[in-house]
Design a protein around this motif. Structure first.
Motif, PDB file in Angstrom:
ATOM      1  N   MET A   1       0.843  -1.181   0.000  1.00  0.00           N
ATOM      2  CA  MET A   1       0.000   0.000   0.000  1.00  0.00           C
ATOM      3  C   MET A   1       0.881   1.236   0.000  1.00  0.00           C
ATOM      4  N   LYS A   2       0.598   2.132  -0.900  1.00  0.00           N
ATOM      5  CA  LYS A   2       1.411   3.339  -1.001  1.00  0.00           C
ATOM      6  C   LYS A   2       0.979   4.348   0.047  1.00  0.00           C
ATOM      7  N   GLU A   3       1.944   4.946   0.679  1.00  0.00           N
ATOM      8  CA  GLU A   3       1.691   5.938   1.727  1.00  0.00           C
ATOM      9  C   GLU A   3       1.080   7.189   1.117  1.00  0.00           C
ATOM     10  N   GLY A   4      -0.025   7.646   1.699  1.00  0.00           N
ATOM     11  CA  GLY A   4      -0.706   8.820   1.184  1.00  0.00           C
ATOM     12  C   GLY A   4       0.014  10.115   1.517  1.00  0.00           C
ATOM     13  N   TYR A   5       0.763  10.131   2.590  1.00  0.00           N
ATOM     14  CA  TYR A   5       1.505  11.308   3.005  1.00  0.00           C
ATOM     15  C   TYR A   5       2.983  10.943   3.004  1.00  0.00           C
ATOM     16  N   ILE A   6       3.808  11.811   2.464  1.00  0.00           N
ATOM     17  CA  ILE A   6       5.238  11.538   2.498  1.00  0.00           C
ATOM     18  C   ILE A   6       5.960  12.736   3.116  1.00  0.00           C
ATOM     19  N   ILE A   7       7.145  12.453   3.635  1.00  0.00           N
ATOM     20  CA  ILE A   7       7.959  13.509   4.238  1.00  0.00           C
ATOM     21  C   ILE A   7       8.898  14.028   3.162  1.00  0.00           C
ATOM     22  N   ARG A   8       8.616  15.214   2.674  1.00  0.00           N
ATOM     23  CA  ARG A   8       9.445  15.780   1.599  1.00  0.00           C
ATOM     24  C   ARG A   8      10.672  16.507   2.156  1.00  0.00           C
ATOM     25  N   GLU A   9      10.477  17.216   3.253  1.00  0.00           N
ATOM     26  CA  GLU A   9      11.586  17.960   3.867  1.00  0.00           C
ATOM     27  C   GLU A   9      12.083  17.167   5.065  1.00  0.00           C
ATOM     28  N   GLN A  10      13.083  16.327   4.837  1.00  0.00           N
ATOM     29  CA  GLN A  10      13.547  15.373   5.850  1.00  0.00           C
ATOM     30  C   GLN A  10      14.200  16.039   7.066  1.00  0.00           C
ATOM     31  N   ASP A  11      14.593  17.284   6.921  1.00  0.00           N
ATOM     32  CA  ASP A  11      15.254  17.975   8.035  1.00  0.00           C
ATOM     33  C   ASP A  11      14.290  18.806   8.873  1.00  0.00           C
ATOM     34  N   LYS A  12      13.034  18.894   8.461  1.00  0.00           N
ATOM     35  CA  LYS A  12      12.057  19.717   9.171  1.00  0.00           C
ATOM     36  C   LYS A  12      11.329  18.910  10.247  1.00  0.00           C
ATOM     37  N   ALA A  13      10.852  19.605  11.274  1.00  0.00           N
ATOM     38  CA  ALA A  13      10.037  18.958  12.302  1.00  0.00           C
ATOM     39  C   ALA A  13       8.684  18.580  11.707  1.00  0.00           C
ATOM     40  N   HIS A  14       8.149  17.457  12.168  1.00  0.00           N
ATOM     41  CA  HIS A  14       6.855  16.975  11.687  1.00  0.00           C
ATOM     42  C   HIS A  14       6.010  16.468  12.849  1.00  0.00           C
ATOM     43  N   PHE A  15       4.712  16.612  12.679  1.00  0.00           N
ATOM     44  CA  PHE A  15       3.735  15.977  13.562  1.00  0.00           C
ATOM     45  C   PHE A  15       3.391  14.637  12.931  1.00  0.00           C
ATOM     46  N   ILE A  16       3.550  13.538  13.701  1.00  0.00           N
ATOM     47  CA  ILE A  16       3.219  12.223  13.157  1.00  0.00           C
ATOM     48  C   ILE A  16       2.327  11.465  14.144  1.00  0.00           C
ATOM     49  N   THR A  17       1.619  10.507  13.598  1.00  0.00           N
ATOM     50  CA  THR A  17       0.763   9.626  14.391  1.00  0.00           C
ATOM     51  C   THR A  17       1.138   8.188  14.065  1.00  0.00           C
ATOM     52  N   ALA A  18       1.368   7.396  15.094  1.00  0.00           N
ATOM     53  CA  ALA A  18       1.621   5.954  14.917  1.00  0.00           C
ATOM     54  C   ALA A  18       0.465   5.219  15.590  1.00  0.00           C
ATOM     55  N   THR A  19      -0.214   4.368  14.825  1.00  0.00           N
ATOM     56  CA  THR A  19      -1.417   3.694  15.307  1.00  0.00           C
ATOM     57  C   THR A  19      -1.239   2.189  15.251  1.00  0.00           C
ATOM     58  N   VAL A  20      -1.650   1.503  16.297  1.00  0.00           N
ATOM     59  CA  VAL A  20      -1.599   0.046  16.340  1.00  0.00           C
ATOM     60  C   VAL A  20      -2.672  -0.507  15.400  1.00  0.00           C
ATOM     61  N   VAL A  21      -2.372  -1.597  14.688  1.00  0.00           N
ATOM     62  CA  VAL A  21      -3.344  -2.175  13.768  1.00  0.00           C
ATOM     63  C   VAL A  21      -4.638  -2.506  14.505  1.00  0.00           C
ATOM     64  N   ASP A  22      -5.744  -2.318  13.810  1.00  0.00           N
ATOM     65  CA  ASP A  22      -7.079  -2.582  14.360  1.00  0.00           C
ATOM     66  C   ASP A  22      -7.365  -1.787  15.635  1.00  0.00           C
ATOM     67  N   TRP A  23      -6.589  -0.765  15.894  1.00  0.00           N
ATOM     68  CA  TRP A  23      -6.774   0.076  17.089  1.00  0.00           C
ATOM     69  C   TRP A  23      -6.784  -0.775  18.362  1.00  0.00           C
ATOM     70  N   ILE A  24      -5.924  -1.781  18.396  1.00  0.00           N
ATOM     71  CA  ILE A  24      -5.846  -2.663  19.567  1.00  0.00           C
ATOM     72  C   ILE A  24      -5.243  -1.897  20.736  1.00  0.00           C
ATOM     73  N   ASP A  25      -5.869  -1.994  21.893  1.00  0.00           N
ATOM     74  CA  ASP A  25      -5.437  -1.240  23.073  1.00  0.00           C
ATOM     75  C   ASP A  25      -4.223  -1.883  23.753  1.00  0.00           C
ATOM     76  N   VAL A  26      -3.115  -1.868  23.056  1.00  0.00           N
ATOM     77  CA  VAL A  26      -1.879  -2.462  23.571  1.00  0.00           C
ATOM     78  C   VAL A  26      -1.321  -1.659  24.743  1.00  0.00           C
ATOM     79  N   PHE A  27      -1.453  -0.329  24.654  1.00  0.00           N
ATOM     80  CA  PHE A  27      -0.787   0.532  25.624  1.00  0.00           C
ATOM     81  C   PHE A  27      -1.592   0.756  26.898  1.00  0.00           C
ATOM     82  N   THR A  28      -2.602  -0.076  27.114  1.00  0.00           N
ATOM     83  CA  THR A  28      -3.216  -0.112  28.436  1.00  0.00           C
ATOM     84  C   THR A  28      -2.289  -0.817  29.414  1.00  0.00           C
TER      85      THR A  28
END
Length: 199
Positions: A1-28
């Motif tokens: 699956m191709k990523e819909g958002y890419i990081i073009r400016e690799q040296d700039k700060a970015h806001f990112i979100t990392a999500t567990v598959v199926d929204w599984i509550d691992v971090f409880t």
């Protein structure tokens, strides 16, 4: 699956979100949250991660990060790969009442992708958003810190241990983050950013 958002400016700060598959509550589970904390500390010390803000929720995390050597995509990839492996190992070796169910979900997630053969922990993609201004940066920091409040976990942002809010408000936290510069007070009148300014 191709990523819909890419990081073009690799040296700039970015806001990112990392999500567990199926929204599984691992971090409880604290041991899994602590794995992420230790990995962030390692990346800051050894891999050039500049971490401005973070929050670990039950099934996802938000970060504002930057790479000091201009290789942000590689940094995110390595962080996600290491945390996935470590947490999956922990699920398989330490007491976990949901082990079979979780591993089944992680296994099933590999069926639609060829990258992971055994288990897929993180969803593909990070929805990176480049930090293009101080105002945008602070809107993302506030969004990150308000997550536990909006979820009803705490009343005050600084009371949630697994976020950087207490770094900004109380000068302490689980991770030593790089504090973003507070905008000038006259810009912030009637703004919720005011809580970050020490009396």
């Amino acid at each position: 699956m191709k990523e819909g958002y890419i990081i073009r400016e690799q040296d700039k700060a970015h806001f990112i979100t990392a999500t567990v598959v199926d929204w599984i509550d691992v971090f409880t589970r604290q041991n899994h949250r602590d794995c992420v904390i230790e990995s962030l500390k390692y990346c800051i010390k050894n891999k050039g991660m500049i971490l401005y803000a973070y929050v670990i929720m039950s099934n996802h995390m938000h970060l504002v990060i930057q790479s000091d050597d201009g290789k942000l995509s590689d940094l995110i990839r390595d962080f996600k790969k290491f945390t996935a492996k470590t947490i999956l190992d922990t699920i398989q070796t330490e007491p976990e009442s949901r082990r079979e169910w979780m591993l089944e979900r992680f296994k099933k997630a590999t069926e639609s992708h060829t990258r992971n053969k055994n288990y897929q922990f993180w969803r593909y993609g990070n929805h990176p958003k480049e930090i293009y201004s101080s105002k945008f940066l602070w809107s993302k920091i506030e969004y990150i810190h308000m997550n536990p409040v909006r979820a009803g976990l705490v009343k005050n942002v600084e009371d949630y241990i697994y976020s950087s809010a207490s770094n900004y408000i109380n000068d302490e936290g689980l991770i030593e983050v790089t504090l973003a510069e507070i905008p000038k007070v006259n810009v912030l009148k009637n703004s919720s950013f005011m809580k970050y300014i020490k009396e």
